[in-house]
Design a protein around this motif. Sequence first.
Motif, PDB file in Angstrom:
ATOM      1  N   PRO A  10       3.491   1.606  -4.911  1.00  0.00           N
ATOM      2  CA  PRO A  10       3.261   2.209  -3.582  1.00  0.00           C
ATOM      3  C   PRO A  10       2.404   3.466  -3.616  1.00  0.00           C
ATOM      4  O   PRO A  10       1.660   3.722  -2.660  1.00  0.00           O
ATOM      5  CB  PRO A  10       4.668   2.523  -3.055  1.00  0.00           C
TER       6      PRO A  10
ATOM      7  N   MET B 200      -1.088   2.342  -3.734  1.00  0.00           N
ATOM      8  CA  MET B 200      -1.434   1.792  -2.425  1.00  0.00           C
ATOM      9  C   MET B 200      -1.681   2.917  -1.413  1.00  0.00           C
ATOM     10  O   MET B 200      -2.596   2.831  -0.588  1.00  0.00           O
ATOM     11  CB  MET B 200      -0.278   0.935  -1.948  1.00  0.00           C
ATOM     12  N   THR B 201      -0.860   3.969  -1.476  1.00  0.00           N
ATOM     13  CA  THR B 201      -1.051   5.118  -0.586  1.00  0.00           C
ATOM     14  C   THR B 201      -2.419   5.738  -0.808  1.00  0.00           C
ATOM     15  O   THR B 201      -3.136   6.064   0.144  1.00  0.00           O
ATOM     16  CB  THR B 201       0.044   6.177  -0.851  1.00  0.00           C
TER      17      THR B 201
ATOM     18  N   LEU C   9      -5.075   3.564   0.680  1.00  0.00           N
ATOM     19  CA  LEU C   9      -5.148   3.669   2.144  1.00  0.00           C
ATOM     20  C   LEU C   9      -5.648   5.028   2.616  1.00  0.00           C
ATOM     21  O   LEU C   9      -6.348   5.119   3.614  1.00  0.00           O
ATOM     22  CB  LEU C   9      -3.788   3.365   2.756  1.00  0.00           C
TER      23      LEU C   9
ATOM     24  N   ARG D  18      -5.488  -6.698   4.944  1.00  0.00           N
ATOM     25  CA  ARG D  18      -4.138  -6.672   5.501  1.00  0.00           C
ATOM     26  C   ARG D  18      -3.491  -8.058   5.475  1.00  0.00           C
ATOM     27  O   ARG D  18      -2.309  -8.221   5.229  1.00  0.00           O
ATOM     28  CB  ARG D  18      -4.202  -6.111   6.927  1.00  0.00           C
TER      29      ARG D  18
ATOM     30  N   TYR E 225       0.289 -11.069   4.005  1.00  0.00           N
ATOM     31  CA  TYR E 225       1.067 -12.009   4.817  1.00  0.00           C
ATOM     32  C   TYR E 225       0.970 -13.438   4.331  1.00  0.00           C
ATOM     33  O   TYR E 225       1.552 -14.337   4.913  1.00  0.00           O
ATOM     34  CB  TYR E 225       0.582 -11.958   6.279  1.00  0.00           C
TER      35      TYR E 225
ATOM     36  N   LYS F  44       7.031 -11.955  10.634  1.00  0.00           N
ATOM     37  CA  LYS F  44       7.769 -10.803  10.080  1.00  0.00           C
ATOM     38  C   LYS F  44       9.138 -10.725  10.737  1.00  0.00           C
ATOM     39  O   LYS F  44       9.229 -10.808  11.950  1.00  0.00           O
ATOM     40  CB  LYS F  44       6.959  -9.540  10.352  1.00  0.00           C
TER      41      LYS F  44
ATOM     42  N   PHE G 229       1.689  -9.662  14.595  1.00  0.00           N
ATOM     43  CA  PHE G 229       2.036  -8.504  13.768  1.00  0.00           C
ATOM     44  C   PHE G 229       0.864  -8.038  12.901  1.00  0.00           C
ATOM     45  O   PHE G 229       0.498  -6.863  12.939  1.00  0.00           O
ATOM     46  CB  PHE G 229       3.279  -8.814  12.924  1.00  0.00           C
TER      47      PHE G 229
ATOM     48  N   GLU H 241      -1.192  -4.601  13.136  1.00  0.00           N
ATOM     49  CA  GLU H 241      -1.265  -3.719  11.972  1.00  0.00           C
ATOM     50  C   GLU H 241      -2.702  -3.318  11.678  1.00  0.00           C
ATOM     51  O   GLU H 241      -2.963  -2.174  11.288  1.00  0.00           O
ATOM     52  CB  GLU H 241      -0.665  -4.430  10.768  1.00  0.00           C
TER      53      GLU H 241
ATOM     54  N   TYR I 272      13.711  -0.714  11.049  1.00  0.00           N
ATOM     55  CA  TYR I 272      12.907   0.504  10.962  1.00  0.00           C
ATOM     56  C   TYR I 272      13.768   1.746  11.155  1.00  0.00           C
ATOM     57  O   TYR I 272      13.650   2.720  10.425  1.00  0.00           O
ATOM     58  CB  TYR I 272      11.794   0.487  12.019  1.00  0.00           C
TER      59      TYR I 272
ATOM     60  N   PHE J 152       2.161   7.362   2.951  1.00  0.00           N
ATOM     61  CA  PHE J 152       3.094   6.985   1.891  1.00  0.00           C
ATOM     62  C   PHE J 152       4.400   6.464   2.500  1.00  0.00           C
ATOM     63  O   PHE J 152       4.924   5.425   2.096  1.00  0.00           O
ATOM     64  CB  PHE J 152       3.374   8.163   0.959  1.00  0.00           C
TER      65      PHE J 152
ATOM     66  N   ILE K 102       3.857   2.936   3.836  1.00  0.00           N
ATOM     67  CA  ILE K 102       3.782   1.873   2.825  1.00  0.00           C
ATOM     68  C   ILE K 102       5.141   1.662   2.166  1.00  0.00           C
ATOM     69  O   ILE K 102       5.542   0.526   1.905  1.00  0.00           O
ATOM     70  CB  ILE K 102       2.705   2.238   1.784  1.00  0.00           C
ATOM     71  N   TYR K 103       5.847   2.766   1.949  1.00  0.00           N
ATOM     72  CA  TYR K 103       7.105   2.660   1.203  1.00  0.00           C
ATOM     73  C   TYR K 103       8.204   1.970   2.015  1.00  0.00           C
ATOM     74  O   TYR K 103       9.231   1.586   1.455  1.00  0.00           O
ATOM     75  CB  TYR K 103       7.546   4.054   0.736  1.00  0.00           C
TER      76      TYR K 103
ATOM     77  N   PHE L 252       9.266  -1.046   0.484  1.00  0.00           N
ATOM     78  CA  PHE L 252       9.776  -0.969  -0.888  1.00  0.00           C
ATOM     79  C   PHE L 252      11.204  -0.437  -0.981  1.00  0.00           C
ATOM     80  O   PHE L 252      11.757  -0.347  -2.059  1.00  0.00           O
ATOM     81  CB  PHE L 252       8.859  -0.081  -1.742  1.00  0.00           C
TER      82      PHE L 252
END
Lengths: 177, 145
Positions: A26, A29-30, A33, A156, A160, A177, B16, B20, B84, B137, B140-141, B144
């Motif tokens: 992650p 990935m951060t 982005l 993106r 999926y 989702k 979705f 996004e 969420y 961050f 994205i997290y 995870f």
Amino acid sequence: MLLSLSQWIQSIGFLAAIRESALVYPVIMTTHLSCIAIFGGMILMTDMRLLGLALTKYTVTEVVTGLRPWKRVGFVIMVAMGLLLGGAEAEKYYHIPYFWIKMTFLALVGVHALIFRPAVYNKTEEIDKAPMIPARAKAAAVLSLVIWTGVLTMGRLIGYYEGNKSGDAPVAELRVK
Amino acid sequence: MFLAETNPLNSSALVFPVLECLHIAGWALSVGTIALVDFRLLGVGLRKQTAAEIAKDLAPWTLIGLALILLSGPLLFSSDPDMYYLNRSFQFKMVCFVLAVLFNYTIHRKVVRSGASAGAGVAVACVSLLLWVGVVFGGIYIAFV
């Protein structure tokens, strides 16, 4: 051959470690982005300037040359992070059509640069002197926006994709989702 | 009002991801333009103009980006609100986001407009960039935790 190559790539020690790590993946990935925001934002503003829609108080030269070094920095970090992300899961990506469409769009970015760098981006002073922004500059901006939107969207959609379980040719399926 | 099962967003597989993409495009537009101001405060990027001038010219684009984010974000949230709401990473993201927006339109704006000392500019730019990186961050997290 590509498949075995992708299997070999993702077996490399540190790439496997990235894949299995809960935090490193992650974080990469951060970074990927965050660079999209910085690099993408700059591309967007440059294209808008070429279209005459934004930053019209600044000359095209100022916008293009002022942002160029930072676009380069953003691009290099973004690609480096992308290689790590892709390398860590190379075999998975090999089966994802969106990944290959994204790579095609990235190749188009290169073609765009080959065509429009000499014609537009290296001739900004000429554009600034012209009474109107020339059509080729606007074409460069529109194509750039289209191609980068494609890169973003396909990037993106990779997340999926669920391959079909039968093992036949990949079929694009989106998961709800 | 927002129930995951009855939400029309969940009836199509494409909604979705498309939302996004809009969300990320809005993020690139708003944070990209804020970052240009921050880079100027750090002394790089568009150097012929002052940070105040750049901020003024980019302000409408930042707002458009924020509008995109704020339109798509709650819709994304509504696809699975319980998940969420309880997700620690999402909570972290929201805290960073609220702080980042508040900071941007208060202290950040004040320092940019006043053309205060270079030191203040650097500090403000660093806080701003850090808060926005915190937002992405946290976003994205979510997947995870």
